[in-house]
Enzyme design. Structure first.
Site, PDB file in Angstrom:
ATOM      1  N   LEU A  63       0.898  -1.153   0.000  1.00 43.91           N
ATOM      2  CA  LEU A  63       0.000   0.000   0.000  1.00 43.91           C
ATOM      3  C   LEU A  63       0.933   1.198   0.000  1.00 43.91           C
ATOM      4  O   LEU A  63       1.989   1.156   0.654  1.00 43.91           O
ATOM      5  CB  LEU A  63      -0.870   0.006   1.262  1.00 43.91           C
ATOM      6  CG  LEU A  63      -2.054  -0.962   1.312  1.00 43.91           C
ATOM      7  CD1 LEU A  63      -2.710  -0.928   2.693  1.00 43.91           C
ATOM      8  CD2 LEU A  63      -3.096  -0.625   0.249  1.00 43.91           C
ATOM      9  N   ASP A  64       0.560   2.260  -0.685  1.00 49.57           N
ATOM     10  CA  ASP A  64       1.419   3.445  -0.723  1.00 49.57           C
ATOM     11  C   ASP A  64       1.594   4.003   0.682  1.00 49.57           C
ATOM     12  O   ASP A  64       0.763   3.768   1.567  1.00 49.57           O
ATOM     13  CB  ASP A  64       0.794   4.536  -1.602  1.00 49.57           C
ATOM     14  CG  ASP A  64       0.632   4.073  -3.041  1.00 49.57           C
ATOM     15  OD1 ASP A  64       1.388   3.182  -3.466  1.00 49.57           O
ATOM     16  OD2 ASP A  64      -0.263   4.615  -3.723  1.00 49.57           O
ATOM     17  N   LYS A  65       2.618   4.820   0.832  1.00 51.61           N
ATOM     18  CA  LYS A  65       2.897   5.426   2.146  1.00 51.61           C
ATOM     19  C   LYS A  65       1.668   6.189   2.668  1.00 51.61           C
ATOM     20  O   LYS A  65       1.351   6.157   3.857  1.00 51.61           O
ATOM     21  CB  LYS A  65       4.095   6.380   2.003  1.00 51.61           C
ATOM     22  CG  LYS A  65       4.607   6.906   3.293  1.00 51.61           C
ATOM     23  CD  LYS A  65       5.879   7.712   3.078  1.00 51.61           C
ATOM     24  CE  LYS A  65       6.328   8.332   4.394  1.00 51.61           C
ATOM     25  NZ  LYS A  65       7.494   9.193   4.239  1.00 51.61           N
TER      26      LYS A  65
END
Ligand code: URA
Length: 259
Positions: A105-107
């Site tokens: 998952l993106d930051k």
């Protein structure tokens, strides 16, 4: 199960090194069936014998599965050089050697993230060939347009030229900037790039299900829970997108709105 060395068994399931385990054995802090272990290399059968370390039971299971409700600001990596990692959010008693985030998952993304030391299951969940759905809720910058349903269903072409598999997308009733999207693959920034390809922009993204496992409402952002056998089985089960949107839109849209 075949017998294995006590120190190997404990080292694989705790954060203690073999030398620390040796020291714990010397102090009588590791017990086998209630009696202090004599040596750290003694052979045990963890399926039938009870092992305790400093009074805590070390439960036999081949792998560990942890579900994290990922908060914003953490990277999906095991390497602290990458910044604050999701591994920091796993309590020490659940952390095992070889544990890693299964998928990315993106930051700035939130939601359901599996952490496990089971590479085979992780591969099964992530491979598009397994056809295991992942559902996300997004908050868009501009209202959802009905044409997205067909465009996503036909397979979006990203600005890079990459072709996405057909995906389902559905607006949340009465919230024209919220939508659910179901994917069977995980390209880099995929959801954000898919909406960018149709002229919109994702402001907020949360993964709300992995296979048949729905992010539990009681699992707060930043919290972890160990998955039990039954939940792990759910990971590889399909989930009906329409029923999911019907049953969970109130819960998840409230979470997004209150963020
Ligand atoms: N798609 C994205 O764009 N970001 C995520 O974190 C997950 C899917």
């Amino acid at each position: 199960m075949n017998q294995i060395r006590l120190d190997k068994f404990v080292a694989e399931r705790t954060e203690f090194s073999r030398s620390q385990i040796k020291a714990l054995v010397k102090k009588g802090e590791i017990r086998v069936d209630g009696s202090p272990a004599r040596t750290s290399d003694v052979k045990i059968d963890p399926e039938v014998q009870r092992i305790t370390v400093q009074g805590k039971d070390i439960i036999f299971r081949e792998h560990t599965y942890v579900l994290l409700n990922k908060p914003d600001g953490y990277v999906c990596s095991t390497d602290p050089k990458d910044g604050q990692t999701v591994m920091e959010l796993v309590p020490p008693e659940l952390r095992t050697k070889g544990m890693f985030p299964a998928g990315r998952l993106d930051k700035d993304s939130l939601g359901a993230l599996l952490l496990t030391d089971d590479g085979e299951l992780a591969h099964r969940i992530l491979s598009p060939k397994s056809h295991i759905p992942k559902i996300y809720i997004v908050k868009l910058d501009r209202p959802f347009e009905i044409k997205y349903i067909n465009l996503f269903g036909e397979g979006i072409t990203l600005s890079s030229g990459e072709q996405c598999l057909p995906a389902r997308v559905k607006p949340v009733e009465n919230c024209d900037k919220l939508a659910f999207i179901e994917l069977f693959e995980g390209k880099y920034h995929q959801v954000k790039r898919m909406f960018a390809a149709v002229g919109n922009h994702v402001e907020f993204l949360m993964r709300v299900s992995l296979g048949g496992l729905v992010l539990p409402e009681k699992l707060g952002i930043g919290q972890c829970m160990e998955l039990l056998h039954k939940d792990v089985e759910n990971l590889t089960k399909p989930l009906d997108f329409d029923s999911f949107c019907r049953d969970f839109s109130v819960i998840f849209s409230a979470i997004v709105i209150n963020k």
